[in-house]
Design a protein around this motif. Structure first.
Motif, mmCIF file in Angstrom:
data_model
loop_
_atom_site.group_PDB
_atom_site.id
_atom_site.type_symbol
_atom_site.label_atom_id
_atom_site.label_comp_id
_atom_site.label_asym_id
_atom_site.label_seq_id
_atom_site.Cartn_x
_atom_site.Cartn_y
_atom_site.Cartn_z
ATOM 1 N N LEU A 201 43.281 35.021 34.982
ATOM 2 C CA LEU A 201 43.433 34.912 36.439
ATOM 3 C C LEU A 201 43.291 36.260 37.128
ATOM 4 O O LEU A 201 42.647 36.368 38.174
ATOM 5 N N THR A 202 43.901 37.291 36.554
ATOM 6 C CA THR A 202 43.884 38.588 37.244
ATOM 7 C C THR A 202 42.496 39.215 37.237
ATOM 8 O O THR A 202 42.112 39.876 38.199
ATOM 9 N N THR A 203 41.726 39.020 36.177
ATOM 10 C CA THR A 203 40.376 39.591 36.161
ATOM 11 C C THR A 203 39.437 38.857 37.109
ATOM 12 O O THR A 203 38.379 39.389 37.470
ATOM 13 N N ARG A 204 39.818 37.659 37.536
ATOM 14 C CA ARG A 204 39.016 36.917 38.513
ATOM 15 C C ARG A 204 39.465 37.163 39.952
ATOM 16 O O ARG A 204 38.637 37.343 40.841
ATOM 17 N N PHE A 205 40.790 37.152 40.164
ATOM 18 C CA PHE A 205 41.295 37.034 41.536
ATOM 19 C C PHE A 205 42.250 38.137 41.992
ATOM 20 O O PHE A 205 42.346 38.375 43.186
ATOM 21 N N TYR A 206 42.958 38.792 41.074
ATOM 22 C CA TYR A 206 44.085 39.628 41.489
ATOM 23 C C TYR A 206 44.020 41.026 40.874
ATOM 24 O O TYR A 206 44.241 41.195 39.670
#
Length: 324
Positions: A117-122
């Protein structure tokens, strides 16, 4: 005598094997339990005074099979994983507080959901490990449904910079034997400063005890005190799985609900879609977003039913606005 000697030797071998297995399986893979992570991810965050925030006990993507002996193959987990990615992309919250999020666990097909999730969005995130065992023999039978390797915890993900992360282990259940606690997760209060372009504030992420009421009330009383102390000199939001419903009348959750200075987002008991648990047939509200009323106004708040049965919980989502 020979038979007795052989039997004693066999018993000693089994005992030694059990001791070796106990210490290996209850062992940890990571001495570091708290991580502040930054990825060079381009995001579009609103720079005005609003905040879109979500709290979600993701239940390691297990849906209504959470903590049951139902066999789950990789396709089951991957279906929930892809549903989650698409929904977060659509809803686009600025901040997420996750509970029961797996970082590298057999039970969730080895998906590192935090990293995905963090590498995509945050670009900014905090990862707090609360469960780290080489092998967890639960559910007990059959062995193929054992959790096995567990690395799991609570996460905060943000479009804005995070600073000063903190990880506090809450009170343990005193009646649990030591060997139970050796294979059981820690209940955490995780916090970080959010450097919002309008005003910095403190975000807390809590996951309190699920099964023992006395311990849960002790934990939430402690957390409430920390919330009140922190709110004396800064805006504060606390999100998470409190594991206590308003209808329970428990003292810990009532501290938050009865405090006129604390707002509770998306909290309209007379409205449909008010409950967060369990997602298959919601009948309890145990997940909350609380905020300091002196600092924030609630523009909207709701239980996000569109997330369906990705987890056994439903997330709470809100849009808050700074008052000043």
């Amino acid at each position: 005598m020979k038979l007795l000697k052989r039997a004693l030797i066999a018993v000693l071998i089994l005992l030694l094997a059990f001791i070796v297995f106990y210490f290996w399986s209850s062992g940890e893979s990571s001495k570091q339990k708290l991580f502040l992570i930054h990825h060079p991810v381009k995001t579009e965050s609103i720079s005005d005074s609003t905040i879109k925030i979500m709290t979600y006990n993701i239940g390691y993507l297990s849906g209504m099979t959470n903590n049951t002996a139902n066999w789950k193959d990789n396709s089951f987990t991957e279906l929930h994983y892809n549903q989650l990615i698409n929904l977060i992309d659509t809803e686009n919250p600025d901040l997420i507080a996750f509970q029961e999020i797996d970082y590298h666990s057999k039970r969730s097909s080895w998906i590192d959901l935090h990293d995905s999730l963090t590498t995509r969005f945050y670009p900014w995130s905090v990862k707090a490990i609360n469960w780290d065992n080489n092998y967890v023999p639960f559910p007990y039978w059959p062995p193929r449904v054992n959790f096995g390797r567990i690395l799991s915890g609570q996460s905060v993900m943000s479009k804005w910079e995070l600073a000063d992360p903190q990880r506090e282990v809450l009170a343990k259940v005193k009646s649990n034997p030591f060997y139970y606690n050796a294979f059981y997760l820690d209940r955490l209060l995780v916090s970080a400063k959010v450097e919002h372009p309008i005003h910095n504030f403190l975000l807390m992420n809590v996951h309190s005890e699920a099964f023992d009421t006395l311990t849960r009330n002790e934990q939430l009383t402690d957390v409430y005190g920390k919330f009140k102390t922190a709110s004396q000199n800064q805006p504060v939001i606390i999100a998470g799985d409190f594991n206590a419903s308003p209808e329970s009348g428990e003292s810990g959750i009532r501290l938050f609900l009865n405090d006129s200075t604390i707002g509770c987002a998306g909290f309209q008991p007379d409205q449909p879609n008010y409950f967060t648990f369990s997602s298959g047939n919601p009948q309890e509200r145990i997940d909350y977003l609380f905020y300091t009323k002196k600092d924030f106004a609630e523009l909207s708040g709701r239980v996000a039913v569109e997330f369906g049965e990705i987890s056994d919980h439903l997330p709470v989502m809100a849009r808050l606005k700074f008052k000043n």
